[in-house]
Design a protein around this motif. Structure first.
Motif: not given
Lengths: 153, 153
Positions: A120, A123, A142, A146, B17-20, B22-27, B29-31
DNA sequence: TATTGTTATACTCTATAACTATA
DNA sequence: TATAGTTATAGAGTATAACAATA
């Protein structure tokens, strides 16, 4: 270098193109998991097992192996190391003596928490050059993104 | 499992925090780049070198090694393999005979293009369960996010 | 002397088959 | 017999030091 793909006129496909480009941009500018893993002292598989256990709770070894696509024989040295480091505990499943369950300790939580803080900080540094207006826009996009991603699956 | 971090009241930190997340979710669920790499027949380092050369054009070997954080001795077998596969060509730099430059061939472009298509098919499948309204929102948030990310660095 | 790339080599991580124990 | 986990082992990838060629 290569000739570019023509953008697809189909709406869903053009959305996919934009999503693909976003993922490349995120990977390049914000967050490269490969490079990040290199900075851990532990190998990627160990970190993945720890992360899995912290988020899934007590699990049979073979379940972890299946979900993370790690071969069963390779779980043994990984688990041995994590036990030796005090990051997980290992015990026989009382209902089925074939099964060995593993569970993250509070040391594992502390370790992952420390990594999370470092990530973080990194980031924050990267986005800190943006203007207030862009930060606000960033936050809203974001959150919208999300919300939608959480509907998938 | 672990106790959660209290969300930071500072505006920039809560954005991080929100960006972090989002990155976890992307990783998740998506990619997932790690899983993706496993599906390639070639090891990750080879794919990264190919991708680098396709996007950067002809480059000295040591420049590729530095940018991708691959040690110089390990470049030799990687380059050997990619040359043998017809994905790159290797030639001495006429201005400095110590330097060997490598360059992607059209076969490399074809290979990466094929991978890109597979990845996009996978992405399309994942988002195809969303409603029309959510797809529209998804598209607008992706574009807003992309615009801002491109301002970074 | 400094730099580019290679060779040699040891180490780590991973993949496969065969094994033990429990069910 | 089927499953969970281990052992043994070969192979692939990586890191480090020493080297040859060029500047």
């Amino acid at each position: 270098m290569c000739t570019n793909n023509p953008n697809d006129s189909n709406k869903l496909n053009s959305l996919t193109d934009n999503l693909y480009k976003l993922l490349l941009t995120l990977n390049k500018k914000i967050f490269n998991i490969q490079d990040l893993m290199k900075k851990f002292k532990a190998p990627g598989s160990h970190v993945k097992v720890l992360f899995y256990l912290v988020h899934h709770g007590s699990s049979p070894i073979s379940e972890v192996a299946n979900d993370l696509m790690i071969s069963k024989p390779n779980m043994t040295p990984i688990i041995d190391k994590l036990v030796a480091d005090g990051f997980i505990t290992r015990y026989y499943d009382p209902n089925d003596r074939r099964v060995i369950r593993v569970e993250a300790t509070s040391a594992a939580c502390d370790f992952l928490r420390a990594q999370e803080i470092k990530i973080k900080e990194n980031l924050t540094e990267k986005i800190s050059t943006l203007s207030i207006e862009d930060l606000d826009k960033l936050n809203s996009s974001i959150q919208q993104l999300s919300d939608i991603l959480l509907k998938i699956q």
